[in-house]
Design an enzyme around this catalytic site. Structure first.
Site, PDB file in Angstrom:
ATOM      1  N   HIS A 198       1.224  -1.711   0.097  1.00  0.00           N
ATOM      2  CA  HIS A 198      -0.442  -0.087   0.050  1.00  0.00           C
ATOM      3  C   HIS A 198       0.844   1.463   0.414  1.00  0.00           C
ATOM      4  O   HIS A 198       0.166   2.306   0.009  1.00  0.00           O
ATOM      5  CB  HIS A 198      -1.111  -0.376   1.433  1.00  0.00           C
ATOM      6  CG  HIS A 198      -1.870   0.533   0.849  1.00  0.00           C
ATOM      7  ND1 HIS A 198      -2.171   1.766   2.001  1.00  0.00           N
ATOM      8  CD2 HIS A 198      -3.265   0.647   0.683  1.00  0.00           C
ATOM      9  CE1 HIS A 198      -3.244   2.354   1.429  1.00  0.00           C
ATOM     10  NE2 HIS A 198      -4.093   1.622   0.476  1.00  0.00           N
ATOM     11  N   LYS A 224       3.512   4.578  -1.106  1.00  0.00           N
ATOM     12  CA  LYS A 224       2.498   4.921  -1.799  1.00  0.00           C
ATOM     13  C   LYS A 224       4.328   6.524  -1.908  1.00  0.00           C
ATOM     14  O   LYS A 224       4.151   7.212  -1.130  1.00  0.00           O
ATOM     15  CB  LYS A 224       1.414   6.365  -2.720  1.00  0.00           C
ATOM     16  CG  LYS A 224       0.305   5.258  -2.251  1.00  0.00           C
ATOM     17  CD  LYS A 224      -0.536   5.630  -1.917  1.00  0.00           C
ATOM     18  CE  LYS A 224      -1.707   4.802  -2.233  1.00  0.00           C
ATOM     19  NZ  LYS A 224      -2.258   3.792  -1.551  1.00  0.00           N
ATOM     20  N   HIS A 228      -8.735  11.180  -0.787  1.00  0.00           N
ATOM     21  CA  HIS A 228      -7.946   9.642  -0.166  1.00  0.00           C
ATOM     22  C   HIS A 228      -6.702   9.897   0.703  1.00  0.00           C
ATOM     23  O   HIS A 228      -5.636   8.969   0.483  1.00  0.00           O
ATOM     24  CB  HIS A 228      -7.418   9.178  -1.447  1.00  0.00           C
ATOM     25  CG  HIS A 228      -6.977   8.073  -1.952  1.00  0.00           C
ATOM     26  ND1 HIS A 228      -5.781   8.089  -1.862  1.00  0.00           N
ATOM     27  CD2 HIS A 228      -7.964   6.833  -1.786  1.00  0.00           C
ATOM     28  CE1 HIS A 228      -5.544   6.503  -1.782  1.00  0.00           C
ATOM     29  NE2 HIS A 228      -6.577   5.568  -2.072  1.00  0.00           N
TER      30      HIS A 228
END
Length: 512
Positions: A135, A137, A357
């Site tokens: 996950h 980034k 997000h």
């Protein structure tokens, strides 16, 4: 900030200057300086320029003609979209390594896309524990002038994540190559340990990263890697890593007696039938401080969109596809979660209809504006004790869960974030350092007069901090302060993504 060098100075000096975040002194506050934290919001395409001040887009991050190589860490990747954000001349030339979290048909499609880009190498890391994801980034960007930049952010490498959502990006200074290859900083040691978790697949990348000096980064790395962490590794990852670092952070005077821990995220995992993990384990880590025995118990508040937030968003119900809270989990957890929930409200922050997000975790105290600060346009200011920008949602998979009488931390997923706080910016030049929230209208907040931190209504004023050589670190929070609790009596409903929505959204659509 450009990596191009101004003329008339040595090459080394030019690069060293470009590696620092800018510091400037306000004309109307001659004793106050400002320093960029490196944290930005991303541009929202549907919003006017006035709401996108000091924001970044994917193309602005990747647009330099001096970019010669990149490494992309992410969960979801649309390769053509990612590569078209590079300069056109570079799209099929720049060596690109993509560490991704896709599987099944999505991974097959990515591999098919990669056949069109001979300069792209795909890596799918091993996930040793079921239901884990890659996950993280982040980006490593290498430039022709022998500098490198680390970007840690919250957006998948897909079109919809960079268009009309609220996302966060941390951009490091441009990092120089070391004079002494053996030297290192705490940030470098932590980042190298994170990279080592990928095994031999990233050996070449790790060796290249070792050449750079991370000492100019004013942040602490907070990472999660999948596994069962025990003994000396118990406090290296997940929420135990955050607990360990926060135990070294001094909560400022304004936050000691009245502060709030705000957890803001885009998904909630299976947290259990009671609040044991949420409050007694996870929130307990967030309460730590070097001067904890001098601090009152902070409030805990959770920020997550309501059904109405999603329905009225720029994307309508479609925005909810990026807010994957399972309805069954909510039904199991709402009896203890509801009292902590606060809706997404971001009118003043300029992101009301851009669904979040972004993931942020912070400790702060509200500062009512004084009557003398007429050009402070915000309804409420805040002094921030610390702020974490991360890929980690509110889940055990991301943050870890203690096992075996708290002697073992089990983490399922790869995650990456950066923690920042005022002490990281302190030096002999400044008598005080403050981290304050800013807005699009007020990017350089004035240093407020602090009221008594007591929760009582005492009118006694605290002494104003010495303003001579004061440094302010502005942070643009993605939401408005003060927070707005859910009003369940008036019909507020927590968003969950996997049930039909028969009413139409603001775009006239239904969700089946």
């Amino acid at each position: 900030m450009s990596e191009n060098c101004p003329e008339g100075r040595s090459k080394r000096q030019k690069i060293e200057d470009s590696s620092k975040h800018s510091i400037e002194v306000s004309n109307n506050q001659p004793n106050v300086a400002y320093e960029d934290s490196g944290i930005k919001l991303t541009t929202v395409e549907a919003l006017p320029a006035s709401e996108n001040i000091d924001c970044v887009s994917l193309s602005s991050i990747l647009s330099s003609e001096n970019l010669i190589e990149m490494v992309q860490f992410n969960y979801m990747v649309e390769l053509e979209f990612l590569m078209t954000n590079l300069p056109k001349s570079k799209q099929k030339i720049i060596p690109t390594t993509i560490v991704h979290g896709l599987s099944g048909e999505s991974e097959k499609y990515l591999k098919d896309e990669a056949k069109l880009f001979k300069n792209v190498k795909l890596i799918s890391p091993r996930l040793p524990i079921p239901y884990g994801t890659h996950h993280t980034k982040a980006m490593l960007l290498f430039y022709a002038n022998s500098t490198m930049r680390l970007i840690i952010h919250t957006a998948n490498a897909i079109r919809r994540d960079w268009a009309n959502k609220t996302q966060g990006v941390y951009m490091s200074p441009f990092l120089l190559k070391k004079r002494n290859i053996a030297s290192s900083s705490e940030f470098e040691s932590d980042f190298m340990e994170y990279l080592e978790s990928y095994g031999d697949k990233l050996n070449i990348i790790r060796n290249k990263v070792k050449e750079y000096d991370f000492s100019t980064i004013k942040a602490i790395l907070i990472a999660s890697i999948p596994g069962y962490h025990v003994n000396e590794k118990l406090e290296l990852f997940g929420h135990m890593r955050l607990r360990n670092i926060l135990s070294r952070v001094t909560v400022p005077l304004s936050c000691k007696l009245d502060s709030t821990i705000i957890c803001q995220f885009s998904s909630i995992g299976s947290l259990g039938k009671d609040e044991k993990w949420l409050i007694e384990e996870f929130a307990e880590s967030l309460k730590y401080a070097k001067n904890q025995n001098q601090c009152s118990e902070p409030d805990i508040k959770l920020v997550y969109p309501t059904v109405e937030n999603v329905s009225n968003s720029l994307e309508g119900w479609a925005a909810g596809n990026s807010l994957p809270f399972d309805h069954k989990n909510y039904l199991k957890q709402k009896h203890y979660m509801q009292k902590y929930l606060h809706k997404w409200k971001a009118i003043e922050a300029g992101r009301e209809r851009a669904m979040p997000h972004i993931k942020t975790y912070s400790r702060m105290t509200m500062i009512p504006n004084s009557n003398n600060d007429n050009n402070l346009e915000s309804k409420s200011s805040a002094e921030i004790a610390w702020l974490l920008l991360t890929s980690s949602n509110l889940s055990k998979a991301a943050w870890g869960a203690l096992q075996k009488k708290d002697k073992q931390l089990m983490i399922r997923s790869y995650e990456l974030g950066i923690l920042t706080f005022p002490e990281l910016f302190q030096n002999d030049e400044y008598t005080s350092v403050h981290m304050l929230n800013s807005t699009p209208q007020n990017l350089k907040p004035l240093l407020p007069s602090f009221n008594s931190p007591s929760k009582s209504t005492s009118s006694k004023k605290r002494n104003r901090p010495e303003e001579k050589n004061t440094l302010i670190i502005p942070i643009r929070l993605p939401y408005d302060l003060p927070l707005t609790p859910y009003n369940f009596k008036d019909g507020d409903e927590c968003w969950t993504w996997n049930i039909p929505r028969t009413e139409t959204d603001c775009l006239g659509l239904k969700k089946f």
